[in-house]
Design a protein around this motif. Sequence first.
Motif, PDB file in Angstrom:
ATOM      1  N   VAL A  39       0.876  -1.087  -0.178  1.00 23.90           N
ATOM      2  CA  VAL A  39       0.024  -0.030  -0.012  1.00 23.90           C
ATOM      3  C   VAL A  39       0.897   1.226  -0.042  1.00 23.90           C
ATOM      4  N   VAL A  40       0.750   1.966  -1.095  1.00 26.26           N
ATOM      5  CA  VAL A  40       1.632   3.122  -1.350  1.00 26.26           C
ATOM      6  C   VAL A  40       0.944   4.465  -1.385  1.00 26.26           C
ATOM      7  N   ILE A  41       1.206   5.365  -0.286  1.00 27.40           N
ATOM      8  CA  ILE A  41       0.703   6.786  -0.627  1.00 27.40           C
ATOM      9  C   ILE A  41       1.278   7.535  -1.662  1.00 27.40           C
ATOM     10  N   ALA A  42       0.300   7.956  -2.596  1.00 30.25           N
ATOM     11  CA  ALA A  42       0.718   8.552  -3.695  1.00 30.25           C
ATOM     12  C   ALA A  42       0.156   9.926  -3.633  1.00 30.25           C
ATOM     13  N   THR A  43       1.022  11.110  -3.550  1.00 32.65           N
ATOM     14  CA  THR A  43       0.219  12.428  -3.285  1.00 32.65           C
ATOM     15  C   THR A  43       0.919  13.691  -4.018  1.00 32.65           C
ATOM     16  N   GLY A  44       0.381  14.502  -4.161  1.00 34.78           N
ATOM     17  CA  GLY A  44       1.232  15.731  -4.453  1.00 34.78           C
ATOM     18  C   GLY A  44       1.771  16.504  -3.236  1.00 34.78           C
ATOM     19  N   ARG A  45       1.298  16.103  -1.943  1.00 35.64           N
ATOM     20  CA  ARG A  45       2.044  16.797  -0.892  1.00 35.64           C
ATOM     21  C   ARG A  45       3.741  16.261  -0.920  1.00 35.64           C
ATOM     22  N   THR A  68       5.708  11.220  -3.393  1.00 43.28           N
ATOM     23  CA  THR A  68       5.250  12.584  -2.920  1.00 43.28           C
ATOM     24  C   THR A  68       5.233  13.387  -4.134  1.00 43.28           C
ATOM     25  N   PHE A  69       5.015  14.615  -3.942  1.00 37.80           N
ATOM     26  CA  PHE A  69       5.374  15.781  -5.072  1.00 37.80           C
ATOM     27  C   PHE A  69       4.530  15.322  -6.532  1.00 37.80           C
ATOM     28  N   ASN A  70       3.598  14.779  -6.339  1.00 33.85           N
ATOM     29  CA  ASN A  70       2.933  14.156  -7.757  1.00 33.85           C
ATOM     30  C   ASN A  70       3.804  13.277  -8.385  1.00 33.85           C
ATOM     31  N   SER A 195       4.918  12.452 -12.873  1.00 33.95           N
ATOM     32  CA  SER A 195       3.863  12.222 -12.857  1.00 33.95           C
ATOM     33  C   SER A 195       3.383  11.100 -11.809  1.00 33.95           C
ATOM     34  N   LYS A 196       2.479  10.820 -10.979  1.00 35.18           N
ATOM     35  CA  LYS A 196       2.402   9.578 -10.229  1.00 35.18           C
ATOM     36  C   LYS A 196       2.304   8.529 -10.861  1.00 35.18           C
ATOM     37  N   GLY A 197       1.706   8.706 -12.348  1.00 35.52           N
ATOM     38  CA  GLY A 197       1.804   7.305 -13.246  1.00 35.52           C
ATOM     39  C   GLY A 197       3.264   6.746 -13.386  1.00 35.52           C
ATOM     40  N   ASN A 198       4.089   7.768 -13.733  1.00 32.79           N
ATOM     41  CA  ASN A 198       5.500   7.306 -13.986  1.00 32.79           C
ATOM     42  C   ASN A 198       6.072   6.779 -12.748  1.00 32.79           C
ATOM     43  N   ALA A 199       5.959   7.417 -11.426  1.00 38.00           N
ATOM     44  CA  ALA A 199       6.613   6.705 -10.292  1.00 38.00           C
ATOM     45  C   ALA A 199       6.023   5.473 -10.121  1.00 38.00           C
ATOM     46  N   ASN A 222      -4.944  15.560 -10.679  1.00 40.57           N
ATOM     47  CA  ASN A 222      -3.481  15.076 -10.628  1.00 40.57           C
ATOM     48  C   ASN A 222      -3.439  13.666 -10.389  1.00 40.57           C
ATOM     49  N   ASP A 223      -4.474  13.013 -10.356  1.00 44.81           N
ATOM     50  CA  ASP A 223      -4.418  11.435 -10.277  1.00 44.81           C
ATOM     51  C   ASP A 223      -4.672  10.719 -11.408  1.00 44.81           C
ATOM     52  N   ARG A 224      -4.871  11.496 -12.839  1.00 43.28           N
ATOM     53  CA  ARG A 224      -5.210  11.105 -13.689  1.00 43.28           C
ATOM     54  C   ARG A 224      -4.297   9.886 -14.295  1.00 43.28           C
ATOM     55  N   ALA A 225      -2.656  10.591 -14.212  1.00 43.36           N
ATOM     56  CA  ALA A 225      -1.769   9.659 -14.830  1.00 43.36           C
ATOM     57  C   ALA A 225      -1.522   8.496 -14.201  1.00 43.36           C
ATOM     58  N   MET A 226      -1.770   8.381 -12.812  1.00 45.98           N
ATOM     59  CA  MET A 226      -1.717   6.899 -12.034  1.00 45.98           C
ATOM     60  C   MET A 226      -2.804   6.286 -12.695  1.00 45.98           C
ATOM     61  N   LEU A 227      -3.967   6.612 -12.611  1.00 45.99           N
ATOM     62  CA  LEU A 227      -5.220   5.909 -12.922  1.00 45.99           C
ATOM     63  C   LEU A 227      -5.328   5.431 -14.449  1.00 45.99           C
TER      64      LEU A 227
END
Length: 269
Positions: A39-45, A68-70, A195-199, A222-227
């Motif tokens: 379980v991985v927190i993925a945030t812009g914070r 973090t940082f998106n 992007s969260k997706g690349n991460a 900002n969740d689009r890339a990971m979705l």
Amino acid sequence: MSIKLVAVDIDGTLITDDRQITSEVFEAIQDAKAAGVKVVIATGRPIPGVQSLLSQLNLNQEGDYVITFNGGLVQDAATGQDIVKETLTYVDYLDIEFLSRKLDVHMHAITKEGIYTANRNIGKYTVHEATLVDMPIYYRTPEEMADKEIVKIMMIDEPEILDQAIANIPQEFYDKYTIVKSKPFYLEIMDKKVSKGNAIIHLADKLGITMDETMAIGDEENDRAMLEVVGTPVVMENGVPSVKALAKHITKSNNDSGVAHAIREWVLD
């Protein structure tokens, strides 16, 4: 194929509107961890704005990771070791700072250490961000920013002012940077590779997990890339329509323990 990695956004997703983690969400995450799911927190914070949540959820132990940082920073949550770090250059900062002045919107830059603003009259949304992510604010002129390792820049202002500014951002900036709107009053600007997706792709590859074995839960643009990259995209009931269109599943709202519902229905069931 079973889910082995779940990436979870924070604001509007993991926590309630009053910034709490419900007991249902806590228990579902613990059960997922016990079942061997990452379980991985993925945030812009930035990372200071995540530490207390990682501690509350026992997601800062050996083998845990945090985005973090998106997606600008991926770290080992137990040791703080950087796995991925993508930063903006000083020239990037100057270009974006000049653009913000031209568009007449507030702007700040964020490093791992703090929030930096060149606005003498510090915008209320800069103060809001600092409070939200538990980071100090520093006033620095553009000339004093040359030695800073900037992970993210944010344009922040009243929604109607920010929307007008967004409409006037030249296409060349979209070509050069990753630009995402994370709240009605936040526009986030990062290195093009971020992007969260690349991460998630990078982290899954490191862990030997296929994208078919990944799930992401989010609510905002900002969740689009990971979705878009995970095998099972889940969007909150309170999510914006544009990202709901990407969902394989719609879960309950953040105030109704939607993360717990998603984990129990589509990961642990």
